[in-house]
Structure formats: C-alpha cells, structure tokens
Design an enzyme around this catalytic site. Structure first.
Site, PDB file in Angstrom:
ATOM      1  N   LYS A  55       0.706  -1.162  -0.021  1.00 40.62           N
ATOM      2  CA  LYS A  55       0.065   0.001   0.102  1.00 40.62           C
ATOM      3  C   LYS A  55       0.915   1.204   0.066  1.00 40.62           C
ATOM      4  O   LYS A  55       1.587   1.671   0.871  1.00 40.62           O
ATOM      5  CB  LYS A  55      -0.995   0.143   1.262  1.00 40.62           C
ATOM      6  CG  LYS A  55      -1.740   1.270   1.505  1.00 40.62           C
ATOM      7  CD  LYS A  55      -2.775   1.443   0.575  1.00 40.62           C
ATOM      8  CE  LYS A  55      -3.624   2.485   0.970  1.00 40.62           C
ATOM      9  NZ  LYS A  55      -4.661   2.833  -0.099  1.00 40.62           N
ATOM     10  N   LYS A  79     -13.759  -1.586  -2.601  1.00 42.98           N
ATOM     11  CA  LYS A  79     -15.454  -1.212  -2.263  1.00 42.98           C
ATOM     12  C   LYS A  79     -16.128  -2.365  -2.896  1.00 42.98           C
ATOM     13  O   LYS A  79     -17.054  -2.696  -2.114  1.00 42.98           O
ATOM     14  CB  LYS A  79     -15.629   0.076  -3.206  1.00 42.98           C
ATOM     15  CG  LYS A  79     -14.856   1.318  -2.633  1.00 42.98           C
ATOM     16  CD  LYS A  79     -15.056   2.657  -3.335  1.00 42.98           C
ATOM     17  CE  LYS A  79     -14.229   3.626  -3.135  1.00 42.98           C
ATOM     18  NZ  LYS A  79     -13.627   3.856  -1.801  1.00 42.98           N
TER      19      LYS A  79
HETATM   20  P1  ADP Z   1     -12.391   6.763  -1.618  1.00 44.62           P
HETATM   21  O1  ADP Z   1     -11.586   8.220  -1.146  1.00 44.62           O
HETATM   22  O2  ADP Z   1     -13.774   7.358  -1.594  1.00 44.62           O
HETATM   23  O3  ADP Z   1     -12.263   5.546  -0.981  1.00 44.62           O
HETATM   24  P2  ADP Z   1     -10.794   6.319  -4.060  1.00 44.62           P
HETATM   25  O4  ADP Z   1     -10.083   6.980  -4.729  1.00 44.62           O
HETATM   26  O5  ADP Z   1     -10.282   5.212  -3.301  1.00 44.62           O
HETATM   27  O6  ADP Z   1     -12.153   7.081  -3.148  1.00 44.62           O
HETATM   28  O7  ADP Z   1     -11.819   4.997  -5.194  1.00 44.62           O
HETATM   29  C1  ADP Z   1     -12.620   6.043  -5.902  1.00 44.62           C
HETATM   30  C2  ADP Z   1     -12.011   6.027  -7.482  1.00 44.62           C
HETATM   31  O8  ADP Z   1     -11.916   4.625  -7.888  1.00 44.62           O
HETATM   32  C3  ADP Z   1     -12.595   6.825  -8.384  1.00 44.62           C
HETATM   33  O9  ADP Z   1     -12.506   8.330  -8.245  1.00 44.62           O
HETATM   34  C4  ADP Z   1     -12.344   6.140  -9.643  1.00 44.62           C
HETATM   35  O10 ADP Z   1     -11.215   7.054 -10.176  1.00 44.62           O
HETATM   36  C5  ADP Z   1     -11.585   4.848  -9.175  1.00 44.62           C
HETATM   37  N1  ADP Z   1     -11.905   3.618  -9.998  1.00 44.62           N
HETATM   38  C6  ADP Z   1     -11.001   2.600 -10.460  1.00 44.62           C
HETATM   39  N2  ADP Z   1     -11.710   1.867 -10.985  1.00 44.62           N
HETATM   40  C7  ADP Z   1     -12.971   2.206 -11.111  1.00 44.62           C
HETATM   41  C8  ADP Z   1     -14.259   1.583 -11.850  1.00 44.62           C
HETATM   42  N3  ADP Z   1     -14.112   0.349 -12.478  1.00 44.62           N
HETATM   43  N4  ADP Z   1     -15.351   1.968 -11.654  1.00 44.62           N
HETATM   44  C9  ADP Z   1     -15.417   3.347 -11.036  1.00 44.62           C
HETATM   45  N5  ADP Z   1     -14.399   4.124 -10.556  1.00 44.62           N
HETATM   46  C10 ADP Z   1     -13.120   3.232 -10.429  1.00 44.62           C
HETATM   47 MG    MG Z   2     -10.064   4.864  -1.143  1.00 43.38          MG
END
Ligand code: ADP
Ligand code: MG
Length: 311
Positions: free
Chosen positions: A127, A273
């Site tokens: 990570k 997620k």
């Molecule tokens: P958070 O802070 O809410 O945890 P993250 O940045 O970790 O947000 O995760 C959200 C991001 O995941 C989105 O902004 C997008 O750029 C990315 N992402 C990667 N793969 C996908 C996908 N298949 N569908 C949607 N978003 C995606």
């Molecule tokens: Mg995140």
C-alpha cells in the site's frame, strides 16, 4: 433500518483535494446534511470514514519535523485522524440535526482493529502512502527500516502493509453507544491496526487497513441492514476510463464477483469497495451500495449507484 455509511476522501476534502481545516469542515458539513436528513427520516446511521489525505499530511509533518520532535508511528497517525475527523463530523452533524429540530447526539469512538501479525502484507508491503521523495531522501528512510519503492517519474514512495481486518476490538463500545441512541462515528481509516501478542497484550503496528474492508466488518458488527460506500463516482463502472465505460446499476453478488475477476476494478480504489460490498451481502446484509457522496439519500434507499443484492 440501520445503515453503515462509509465516507470517502471527498467527504473530508474540497473538490480540488484541498485539506485545510476549513476545507475539511466545509466538506464534512455537506456530507452531514444528508446524514441529518436520513436521521430525521428515522434511519439509524452509523458512520465510518477514510483518512488517507489526513494521514498523508501527518507523515509530511513527521518527516519535516523529525530533527525537532519525535516522529509518531502509523497507528498513532490513525488514532489522531480518527479523533480529529470524529470531532469535526460530530460538530457538523449535531449542527445539522439541531437545524432540523432532531434531538440526537453524536459520539466518536477511537477504534482498534485486530490484524494478524503474520499477514502477508507485513512481509511484502503493497500500500503506497505519503508523498513522493527523491532516491537520496528515500535511501535515508530505507536505512531506518522503511520500505520504499521506485514508482517511475514521480520518484520514490513508501509502501506499507494493508492487512486484512479481522476483528473490531471496540465493537462493544460502538454497539452500546448505538443502543443508547448516539449516532456513532467509528473505525475511521479502517481502524487502528493492532496485533495481539502471545501473552494477550495488544500493540499498534505500522500498517493501514483498507477503510472499505473495515467498513464491511463494522457493518456486520453493528448488525446494519445496508452498507453505503460514498465516494466520488456515481457507480462502479465496467471498462472504467475507456470509451466502452458502462456504469453498473443493480447487480448480484455473484455477478459482481465475476466482473471483479475480469479485472474491472482497480486494486487501490474501486476494488476494495466492490469486495467490501460483496462481503457485506454474502454475510447476510440486505444490500450494499457504491454511490456518489451527493446521492447518499437515494443510495440508502437502493435507488442510486451500484446496488449489490443477494440473488
Ligand atoms: P475514496 O476516497 O472514496 O475511498 P478512492 O479514490 O479510493 O475513493 O476510489 C474511488 C475512485 O476509484 C474513483 O475516483 C475512480 O477514479 C476509481 N476507479 C477505479 N476503477 C474504477 C471503476 N471500475 N469504476 C469506478 N471507479 C473506479
Ligand atoms: Mg480509497
């Protein structure tokens, strides 16, 4: 209905990623408006949140001030950000509740989450955290026992373990406060990672737990009916970032698992997620939703975002 709401980075930073205190308070205020609205409609809400940008800032302070004040380890950064974000969210939420004449109090719980000392992440950290440094700067920290990786043009970045969350050690405190009517904020940043020694003693470890996997565990612990993962995109998307991009709406756990197997969801962001949503439903949750922060109210009702069901 009880909802576990997991807030992403955009609930605590401005649209351009700004993380000044005023940016964080403003963003939290907007998010808590929706939460207060849900509470006013008799939805039981338990909140968790990410802490990536905030921990990133603490790490920079650690680095720059290391010759003056002792740097604190990652588990301390987790505890500090749980407390700060917890108090900001409490202030914002209570203000929004008062505005609606709802008599409920918020409470934030500093939450420890047990991980396995033998988690593979401790042998091979994956990570990335904190800011990029030059090779010389990274070399100094590698000498101090940290793991740093060369990541192309941007330079070197620290990598740490992201161990599987096994048990929320403060679950009983969270449950007692929920039962007493508090709107609880807990397990921020996925929980403070701790391990249990052979003699039973707990101690914090240098790791970061994934916030969404921590949320799935907390959701089960508080017996939530629905898990809502609020982020900065409206849906999990197939062929994300390509002309064939297609938002996923209602999907079965099995269907979503097989799409994950095809590699549609990036491992550091959407992947966990999707995994968290599937775990929650597989373990008896009614449905899980991945949705935009702006659509929390519709997401809770299963009317917006990617809705994961057990069928
Ligand atoms: P958070 O802070 O809410 O945890 P993250 O940045 O970790 O947000 O995760 C959200 C991001 O995941 C989105 O902004 C997008 O750029 C990315 N992402 C990667 N793969 C996908 C996908 N298949 N569908 C949607 N978003 C995606
Ligand atoms: Mg995140």
């Amino acid at each position: 209905m009880r909802v576990l709401l997991a807030l992403g980075g955009n609930a605590m930073t401005s649209a351009d990623g700004g993380a000044r205190p005023e940016d964080q308070i403003r963003a939290a205020g907007i998010a808590m408006r929706s939460v207060a609205e849900l509470v006013a409609r008799d939805v039981d809400v338990v909140i968790t949140h990410g802490n990536g940008p905030q921990v990133g800032n603490l790490l920079v302070k650690n680095e720059l001030a290391a010759s003056v004040v002792p740097p604190v380890p990652l588990d301390w950064c987790g505890a500090q950000t749980q407390a700060t974000l917890g108090f900001v969210l409490m202030d914002c939420l209570e203000a929004e509740l008062a505005r609606r004449g709802v008599v409920r109090r918020a409470a934030a719980v500093v939450t420890r989450t047990r991980v396995d000392a033998h988690d593979p992440g401790f042998v091979k950290p994956t990570k990335p955290i904190g800011r990029y440094l030059s090779q010389d700067e990274a070399a100094l920290l590698i000498d101090h026992g940290e793991t740093w990786e060369h990541r192309g043009d941007k330079g070197w970045r620290r990598v740490v373990a992201s161990p599987e969350p096994l048990e929320i050690l403060d679950a009983a405190a969270v449950a007692a406060l929920v039962d007493a009517g508090f709107i609880v904020i807990a397990n921020g940043g996925g929980g403070i990672p701790v391990v249990r020694d052979e003699d039973g003693a707990l101690h914090g470890v240098e790791a970061v737990i994934d916030k969404d996997l921590g949320a799935a565990l907390l959701a089960r612990t508080v017996d939530a009916d629905v898990l809502v993962i609020a982020t900065d995109v409206s849906n999990a998307v197939l062929h994300y970032g390509t002309p064939e991009a297609q938002p996923i709406e209602r999907v079965s756990v099995q269907g979503l698992r097989s799409l994950a197997g095809e590699g549609h969801f990036a491992s550091g962001s959407m992947g966990p997620k999707v995994d968290a949503a599937c775990r929650f439903v597989e373990r008896g949750g009614t449905y899980a939703v991945i949705s935009n922060l702006d659509n929390i109210i519709d997401a809770v009702a299963g009317k917006s975002g990617t809705v994961v069901v057990n069928e």
